[in-house]
Write a protein that holds these residues in place. Structure first.
Motif: not given
Length: 840
Positions: A99-111
């Motif tokens: 129903m809802s989405w959010h972006e995951i960024v923690r630890g991904l860095g340049g990826e």
């Protein structure tokens, strides 16, 4: 914390034809009628063409083109509602069943923004693996909330993943080209390459049987079996034709008689009732095109249901165990951009574990959801919440006004410090939308700015993908103003805006474009007031004039290529030597340099440049720059944002957002830096501009010296700090549902060209690349494809894709039609003249 995540009477052609054939119109009158018809057609066409060409053609796509390349349900989906998806190279997660989405960024860095494949351990839902288009492999042990980079997979380019069913530490990876299988038994820390008869295994797909044994299909059509978690393999069977196995799927219900399905590189679907030892060709009703993915109902023993996705035409469903299929296209859409870049329209199809009956389909035009018992797919919005611009009124102390631009759900204005909001989409909505998502009428928006004289003139500036826009009534309504003539074939402009610090005197505004053009208006952006002063080789990302511009005429411009300085008001430029590390490719995803100039520039000469390879500093008015290496800042870090405190001369405060680290702060004028606001990182909130960046994500309050207030945006969240950046809170802005409710009734114009209503013509089977995942790789390497999309991005695209291609598609076709009909009308006029005697 929540996420919201947008002429008179006519004679029918039948009547004319009947009169013509019956002789009811004499020859002269026939000519006259013909001429009038031609003239009417020409006038109607020319009028229609004028308005179509004169304004943005409305987007008709998913909002935006989400470009979903992979998706995966969590093994505990019935409890957690968790789904992962790779969307435009980003990792998105839903915790409420989509129903809802959010972006995951923690630890991904340049990826970040370069991801490719996602897999959740069946044995432990907290363990998730993902790969990038660079061949990197990453792991999460907290349900995808944070990530760590793993060692290279024994020299294998990690593209696709297979996970052991009963051990989260056993993971297999293989690449798109050689497809050599690599195995790790310690959660990706060390790797080996299994062999069969001394030869490395080249894999196309793999699955686990319900009892824990594993099957893989190789590039020659063999089915290999392992009973020891992939340590050793034996040949279980072989598919006729020696074609690569593109996809394997297995029923898990019941466990004692699993059925294996195999999709091959020569467009066949096969079924095995003996665990892959022998296969029978099935799939009557499937089109003659590449089969991309297969999924089996979790209640297969009861309903015999199998789903298949194909490269171009969509989804198919079988209720007799795969023997026959019927199209399941209702609700699916295709984007013409997929054809432009020769990428699949559809890829992964997956059924949710458990009893929910949910099926998801990944497509170039977005994600689609099917519920058990339904025949209609529902588009799932994943990127609609992104913020793309933020500004505070210069009279903030009195009017408490903020403006927020979102990428696809419109503009908002608050007049009470963000407590309440007004939708500010007047003049930014087009009712004549074709079939597509409800957000299609909204113009795609970018940066927004208040006029320095806002208290008196109530003026705001901003940009759509194609126009400079201006409001003179505090954001209630907007006019769209052309700036120069767009280069042929490059209608999308992606304007970056900046006002002269002396605007109240000189009324000067600057604008840069994605084509590298640099414009100036000395009349507040009025129509026909824009002059092109210069141009750059790459896209303009940031424009910052010196605070003493009236005296020193200095402007800094950050582009995708580097940082330039002008000391004559923008007519000539000097390269400062600050460059991005990544090669410039001309795609929208290319990271541009953001500039920050000290408010005390006349005295301290300080300039900072945020690059994809570190933060750079000049203390001699931009003449020379040196890299900043302090605390978490290194040359490997991609800098997302940099901003000076308005009271920098007194407090020495500088805020820097770093992709892999989070928010970093200096309180000594930039001499040292330390991480701050760890709660943002823990919440997966990265202060950064949305893809195709053109704004400054950190905005200090004009009353900062008194209230210590700073605003910023991170993905879908508007943030506010009232203690000088130490702690942050999320400020609610209108939800997706509120925006939808405020839009006009959705009555599409009727063009169903985007809808999947038929099957594309079949390609020559011999032309199919026998290599594994050739088509999928093409999708992974497409960059920015947005919906009206301005395009947002996976960083290895080799072909530029304009997101708002929908907003200009068919313009030249319409123009050509207008020209032809005008010629016809002219001929008709001659016929009229010859059909009547001259006046006496």
């Amino acid at each position: 914390m929540g996420y919201d995540g947008p002429v008179g009477g006519t004679v029918s052609r039948v009547e004319i034809g009947w009169l013509w054939r019956r002789g009811g119109i004499d020859r002269g009158r026939r000519h006259a009628v013909a001429a009038r018809v031609c003239l009417c057609l020409a006038l109607v066409a020319s009028s229609t063409g004028f308005f179509v060409v004169a304004d943005d053609v409305p987007a008709s796509a998913h909002a935006p083109h989400d470009l979903v390349t992979d998706l995966a349900f969590s093994a505990d989906f019935d409890i957690s509602g968790r789904i992962f998806a790779i969307i435009r190279g980003r990792l998105m997660r839903s915790d409420d069943g989509g129903m809802s989405w959010h972006e995951i960024v923690r630890g991904l860095g340049g990826e970040t923004q370069k991801l490719r494949d996602i897999a959740v351990s069946p044995a432990d839902s907290d363990v998730v693996y993902t790969t990038s288009i660079d061949g990197a492999l990453l792991r999460s042990v907290d349900g995808g909330s944070s990530w760590e980079l793993l060692p290279a997979a024994a020299g294998v380019e990690a593209s696709s993943l297979i996970l052991a069913p009963d051990d989260p530490n056993v993971v297999f990876a293989f690449g798109p080209n050689t497809a050599v299988l690599a195995r790790s038994a310690d959660a990706g820390e060390t790797w080996e390459r299994p062999t069969l008869d001394g030869v490395e295994i080249a894999v196309g797909s793999g699955v686990a049987l319900p009892d824990g044994r594993m099957l893989v299909g190789d590039k020659t059509g063999r089915i290999l079996l392992s009973t020891d978690a992939g340590v050793t393999w034996v040949e279980q069977g072989r598919v006729d034709g020696f074609r690569p196995i593109r996809d394997l799927a297995v029923s898990t219900d019941p466990a004692d008689r699993p059925v294996v399905f195999a999709a091959t590189g020569d467009r066949r679907l096969l079924r095995s009732d003996d665990e892959g030892a022998t296969f029978t060709e099935i799939g009557e009703g499937l089109p003659d095109e590449q089969l991309m993915s297969t999924a089996v109902s979790t209640s297969f023993a009861d309903d015999d249901t199998v789903f298949v996705s194909t490269r171009d035409s969509g989804a198919y469903r079988s209720v007799d165990g795969g023997r026959t299929f019927e199209p399941l296209h209702e609700g699916l859409t295709r984007s013409p951009q997929a054809d432009d870049v020769e990428s699949p329209h559809f890829t992964t199809i997956a059924t949710a574990p458990g009893e929910s009956g949910i099926v998801l389909l990944a497509g170039f035009d977005g994600m689609f959801l099917l519920r058990q018992g339904s025949d209609t797919w529902v588009p799932v919005e994943t990127l609609t919440g992104y913020i793309a611009g933020l500004a505070l009124s210069p009279a903030f102390a009195e009017d408490r006004s903020l403006a927020v631009f979102t990428y696809v759900r419109g503009a908002f204005v608050s007049r009470d410090d963000g407590s309440t909001w007004e939708l500010a989409n007047g003049g930014l909505i087009d009712d004549a939308v074709t079939e597509g998502n409800r957000f299609a009428p909204l113009r795609r928006l970018h940066n927004v700015h208040f006029s320095p004289g806002y208290a008196e003139d109530q003026t705001l500036w901003g940009a759509t993908w194609t126009r400079f826009i201006r409001s003179t009534d505090g954001g209630v309504s907007w006019e769209q103003i052309p700036v120069g003539d767009p280069p042929e074939g490059s209608q999308l402009r992606q304007f970056v805006l900046a006002a002269s610090p002396d605007y109240l005197v000189d009324r000067t505004i600057f604008a840069g474009t994605r084509q590298g053009e640099f414009f100036m208006s000395e009349r507040g952006g009025d129509r026909d007031s824009w002059e092109q002063l210069s141009s750059f080789e790459t896209r303009v990302r940031s424009i910052v004039p010196s605070p003493a511009f009236a005296d020193d005429r200095t402007i800094f411009v950050g582009t995708v290529g580097g940082l330039d300085r002008s000391t004559d008001g923008g007519r000539t430029w000097t390269d400062t030597g600050v460059r991005n590390e990544a090669e410039v490719t001309g795609r929208e995803i290319d990271f541009g340099i953001q500039v920050a100039v000290s408010p005390d520039f006349a005295n301290d000469g300080l300039v900072y440049a945020a690059t994809d390879s570190g933060l750079f500093r000049s203390s001699d008015f931009g003449e020379t720059f040196a890299e900043v290496r302090s605390g978490p800042l290194t040359s490997d870090e991609l800098i997302e944002a940099v901003a000076f405190s308005p009271t920098f001369a007194d407090d020495g405060l500088l805020l820097v957002s770093v992709r892999a680290v989070g928010l970093v702060r200096s309180t000594d004028g930039g001499a040292t830096f330390e991480s701050t606001a760890p709660a943002l990182d823990e919440a997966n909130l990265l202060i950064a501009d949305y893809a195709n960046p053109s704004s400054a994500p950190i905005q200090f309050s004009p009353t900062y010296a008194v209230d210590g207030t700073i605003y910023a945006y991170a993905q879908q969240a508007l943030l506010r700090s009232t203690n000088r950046g130490e702690d942050w809170e999320v400020v609610d802005i209108p939800s997706v549902e509120e925006v939808l409710a405020a839009l006009p009734p959705f009555e599409p114009a009727g063009d169903d060209s985007r809808l999947v209503t038929d099957e594309p013509s079949a390609e020559d089977p011999d032309s199919v690349d026998p290599g594994v995942d050739a088509e999928v790789d093409e999708v992974d390497e497409v960059d920015d494809v947005d919906g009206g999309s301005e395009a947002d991005d996976v960083e290895t695209a080799t072909t530029p894709v304009d997101d708002d291609a929908d907003e200009r598609s068919n313009v030249w076709g319409v123009a050509a039609l207008v020209a032809v009909l005008l010629v016809i009308g002219g001929l008709g006029f001659i016929v009229v003249r010859r059909s009547y005697p001259a006046s006496p």
